[in-house]
Design an enzyme around this catalytic site. Structure first.
Site, mmCIF file in Angstrom:
data_model
loop_
_atom_site.group_PDB
_atom_site.id
_atom_site.type_symbol
_atom_site.label_atom_id
_atom_site.label_comp_id
_atom_site.label_asym_id
_atom_site.label_seq_id
_atom_site.Cartn_x
_atom_site.Cartn_y
_atom_site.Cartn_z
ATOM 1 N N THR A 198 3.816 0.383 -4.557
ATOM 2 C CA THR A 198 4.801 -0.431 -5.185
ATOM 3 C C THR A 198 4.383 -0.776 -6.514
ATOM 4 O OG1 THR A 198 3.786 -2.228 -4.202
ATOM 5 C CG2 THR A 198 5.611 -1.674 -2.831
ATOM 6 N N THR A 199 3.157 -0.861 -6.988
ATOM 7 C CA THR A 199 2.678 -1.261 -8.099
ATOM 8 C C THR A 199 2.971 -0.051 -9.169
ATOM 9 O OG1 THR A 199 0.726 -2.318 -7.031
ATOM 10 C CG2 THR A 199 0.783 -2.321 -9.358
ATOM 11 N N SER B 69 -5.457 3.352 3.939
ATOM 12 C CA SER B 69 -5.249 2.725 2.737
ATOM 13 C C SER B 69 -5.923 1.273 2.824
ATOM 14 C CB SER B 69 -4.247 3.182 2.038
ATOM 15 O OG SER B 69 -3.997 2.189 0.718
ATOM 16 N N ARG C 67 -7.606 4.709 -5.745
ATOM 17 C CA ARG C 67 -8.967 4.933 -5.385
ATOM 18 C C ARG C 67 -9.364 6.467 -4.804
ATOM 19 N NH1 ARG C 67 -8.711 -0.389 -1.872
ATOM 20 N NH2 ARG C 67 -6.666 0.635 -1.411
ATOM 21 N N LYS D 189 0.800 -1.141 0.143
ATOM 22 C CA LYS D 189 0.099 -0.015 0.128
ATOM 23 C C LYS D 189 0.780 1.200 -0.071
ATOM 24 C CE LYS D 189 -3.826 -2.012 -0.148
ATOM 25 N NZ LYS D 189 -4.345 -2.236 -1.400
ATOM 26 N N THR D 190 1.842 1.198 -0.646
ATOM 27 C CA THR D 190 2.772 2.501 -0.348
ATOM 28 C C THR D 190 2.945 2.871 -1.877
ATOM 29 O OG1 THR D 190 4.910 1.092 -0.597
ATOM 30 C CG2 THR D 190 4.328 1.729 1.527
HETATM 31 N N1 LIG Z 1 0.602 6.517 -10.175
HETATM 32 C C1 LIG Z 1 -0.088 5.894 -9.221
HETATM 33 N N2 LIG Z 1 -1.085 5.280 -9.775
HETATM 34 C C2 LIG Z 1 -2.271 4.578 -8.625
HETATM 35 N N3 LIG Z 1 -1.661 4.524 -7.304
HETATM 36 C C3 LIG Z 1 -0.573 5.255 -7.223
HETATM 37 C C4 LIG Z 1 0.351 5.664 -7.884
HETATM 38 N N4 LIG Z 1 1.283 6.311 -7.257
HETATM 39 C C5 LIG Z 1 1.101 5.731 -6.037
HETATM 40 N N5 LIG Z 1 -0.249 5.225 -5.958
HETATM 41 C C6 LIG Z 1 -0.708 4.754 -4.529
HETATM 42 O O1 LIG Z 1 -0.421 3.230 -4.374
HETATM 43 C C7 LIG Z 1 -1.234 2.826 -3.351
HETATM 44 C C8 LIG Z 1 -1.342 1.288 -3.875
HETATM 45 O O2 LIG Z 1 -0.158 0.750 -3.186
HETATM 46 P P1 LIG Z 1 0.300 -0.746 -3.868
HETATM 47 O O3 LIG Z 1 0.540 -0.876 -5.197
HETATM 48 O O4 LIG Z 1 1.757 -0.925 -3.019
HETATM 49 O O5 LIG Z 1 -0.579 -1.766 -3.139
HETATM 50 S S1 LIG Z 1 -0.425 -3.162 -2.911
HETATM 51 O O6 LIG Z 1 0.143 -3.363 -1.676
HETATM 52 O O7 LIG Z 1 -0.016 -3.783 -4.017
HETATM 53 O O8 LIG Z 1 -1.813 -3.598 -2.557
HETATM 54 C C9 LIG Z 1 -2.410 3.378 -4.131
HETATM 55 O O9 LIG Z 1 -3.101 3.381 -2.776
HETATM 56 P P2 LIG Z 1 -5.044 3.130 -2.898
HETATM 57 O O10 LIG Z 1 -5.500 4.225 -3.783
HETATM 58 O O11 LIG Z 1 -5.309 3.053 -1.581
HETATM 59 O O12 LIG Z 1 -5.041 1.981 -3.898
HETATM 60 C C10 LIG Z 1 -2.243 4.810 -4.315
HETATM 61 O O13 LIG Z 1 -2.192 5.718 -3.201
#
Ligand SMILES: Nc1ncnc2c1ncn2[C@@H]1O[C@H](COP(=O)(O)OS(=O)(=O)O)[C@@H](OP(=O)(O)O)[C@H]1O
Length: 545
Positions: free
Chosen positions: A337-338, A432, A498, A334-335
């Site tokens: 990473t994706t 989150s 989200r 949730k930081t």
């Molecule tokens: N460019 C871009 N697009 C979308 N989201 C972004 C981006 N950069 C940072 N984030 C933040 O990434 C949060 C999801 O984190 P992760 O991908 O590490 O989540 S997970 O652990 O794989 O479930 C996600 O949190 P949530 O919105 O709560 O899903 C975002 O706050």
């Protein structure tokens, strides 16, 4: 003391078979298992034949050792292909031995003594093992001891998973032993492990090899062997290991009978100078005892098979050590990473693992049970890099961050890998996580191009990739996304980025105070590491409690 020393020496002269094995330099093995708990030590000896001649010598040695070691029994290994392929006398020896199978314990080698790591297909290994098993059944050799030894340690460690599978299929193998885990030297650090339900025990070294046939020609002179037995390395091996396994060659039981000399002398010396009781257990019982004594050794620690020459030599040529990541993105979850993952794979020199059917882009190898599938399984996720020095394989698994095991496991397998972690305000992260709301505030979210410049610099990856041109802020998504042709964008899916109502102030104050001490600790750690504080952390620390 003098008696201990002189007795086997005299015995040697009385019962030696002088015409034996003059020119036989081939592989004759005898295994000895010394085992024991606290004040007890147990011994079992295993032996391995191609052309067996020394039937009487074996029985003599076994009887002598039984006088000192409760239940002492040789464990003989066989590679059936060599049955009746020797001289007339040697073939006679084979028959003598097979006429007395009940006197010994038995374990299978490979049918033709081949090194298992040379067989890439499990089915060819299975075929070879079936031949050896047929041989055993035809000659009344018991097939249910559950123990096997791979020629030259091959396939046991580094693990050749095909060997483990074939062993289980054909022989229902439950235990094996090797000198190679984690390394041959230093011997005192050898350990055991359990893989695919096969218990791998550490094997010790007794100083007898194929070429140690004559007492006077012992490497460095006979004094070296005597020193080792009488309070030297061999003595301490038995004293310091509650369980010791030795493997000697059959040639050590011919001519000067150094096998007999060494072990009888050793047992005498141990009994004269210690209160230890020596005894032998059958292999499976022995292995259970070992892991009762050393439960912490059950879990293996995989290393890069190419880092140790001896390991590299018994690592399949069809496998490479290049299919391992140069860096890891370890999370936490949730930081973002994706997003970081997506940005990284846009770079022409950065290559991720192929997706997992269960955990998608993450392999999740180091943190939990996937680790027990072994490194063949892990490496299969990565392509063979076209250019080892410029290609950067990497893997992102967000739950490595909080795993207790992952740091140690990763340090063993990929000690040179660089690590990337993303830190955000834990309140936001927790929020989150529970899918209620998320607060923007991360540099990765607001200014990913700068972050990616830092990442490239940190990795030392080239060519430099210009993320300011490759990313664009998508106002519809509300996040930075990949810029495609004709101004189109590729953003992360619905589950990432989200939209929530803002966190209410009571909740934020609670989380802020909850994480305060942790944040203070984190700031100290970052200070110690010379790392700048993220802006959210600076803001958090400025808040009055
Ligand atoms: N460019 C871009 N697009 C979308 N989201 C972004 C981006 N950069 C940072 N984030 C933040 O990434 C949060 C999801 O984190 P992760 O991908 O590490 O989540 S997970 O652990 O794989 O479930 C996600 O949190 P949530 O919105 O709560 O899903 C975002 O706050």
């Amino acid at each position: 003391f003098t008696l201990n020393f002189s007795f086997p020496y005299a015995a040697k002269r009385i019962i030696s078979i002088s015409h034996f094995l003059e020119e036989v330099k081939k592989l004759y093995f005898c295994h000895g298992l010394y085992t024991g708990v606290s004040g007890r030590r147990k011994i079992m000896c295993l032996m391995n034949f191609f052309y067996i001649y020394l039937f009487q010598a074996l029985l003599d040695t076994q009887n002598l050792l039984r006088a000192q070691i409760t239940n002492f029994t040789f464990n003989l290994g066989f590679s059936g292909k060599f049955y009746h392929t020797g001289t007339e006398e040697e073939d006679e020896g084979d028959d003598l031995l097979l006429g007395s199978v009940d006197e010994f314990w038995w374990f299978p080698h490979m049918w033709s003594h081949m090194q298992p790591h040379l067989f890439h297909n499990e089915s060819s290994l299975v075929e070879q093992m079936i031949l050896n098993k047929k041989f055993a059944l035809e000659h009344g050799i018991p097939t249910d001891m559950g123990y096997a030894v791979a020629p030259h340690h091959s396939g046991v460690y580094p693990v050749h998973v095909q060997l483990y599978e074939a062993w289980k299929k054909v022989w229902n193998i439950k235990i094996t032993s090797t000198e190679e885990y984690p390394h041959l030297k230093p011997a005192r650090y050898r350990r055991g492990f359990i893989h695919k339900n096969i218990m791998v025990l550490p094997r010790q070294t007794c100083g007898l090899f194929t070429h140690t046939i004559f007492y006077k020609e012992y490497p460095g002179g006979p004094k070296e062997l005597d020193k080792s037995i009488q309070g030297g390395e061999l003595f301490f091996t038995v004293v310091l290991n509650p369980m010791s396994i030795f493997m000697t060659h059959l040639s050590n039981y011919g001519n000067d009978r150094l096998g007999l000399y060494t072990f009888v002398n050793l047992a005498n010396f141990v009994q004269s100078w210690t209160n230890l009781k020596l005894q032998t257990l059958p292999p499976v019982q022995l292995a259970h005892k070992y892991f009762e004594l050393f439960p912490e050794q059950k879990d293996p620690l995989w290393q890069n098979p190419c880092d140790d020459k001896r390991h590299r030599d018994i690592w399949s040529k069809e496998k490479t050590c290049d299919r391992l990541p140069k860096f890891l993105v370890i999370g936490p979850q949730k930081t973002g990473t994706t997003a970081l993952y997506l940005f990284l794979i846009m770079h022409p020199s950065i290559i991720s693992n192929s997706p997992s059917p269960k955990t998608f882009e993450e392999v999740q190898f180091f943190n939990r049970n996937n680790y027990h599938r072994g490194i063949d399984w892990y490496m299969d996720f990565f392509p063979v890099p076209s250019n080892v020095s410029t290609d950067f394989l990497f893997e992102k698994s967000a739950n490595y961050f909080h795993s207790e095991e992952a740091p140690k496991r990763a340090a063993f397998l990929i000690p040179k890998a660089k690590i990337i972690t993303i830190l955000i305000d834990p309140s936001d992260r927790a929020y989150s996580w529970y899918q209620l709301l998320i607060i923007d505030g991360q540099q990765l979210r607001t200014d990913p191009a700068t972050v990616m410049d830092e990442v490239q610099k940190f990795l030392g990856v080239s060519p430099h990739y210009n993320y300011s041109e490759a990313l664009t802020f998508d106002s519809h998504k509300g996040f930075w996304c990949q810029l495609l042709e004709e101004g189109k964008t590729k953003c992360l899916g619905k589950s990432k980025g989200r939209k929530y109502p803002p966190m209410d102030s009571e909740c934020r104050a609670f989380l802020s105070s909850y994480y305060r001490d942790h944040n203070v600790e984190l700031s100290k750690l970052l200070h110690k590491l010379g790392q700048p504080l993220p802006s959210w952390l600076r803001q958090e620390l400025q808040k009055v409690r």
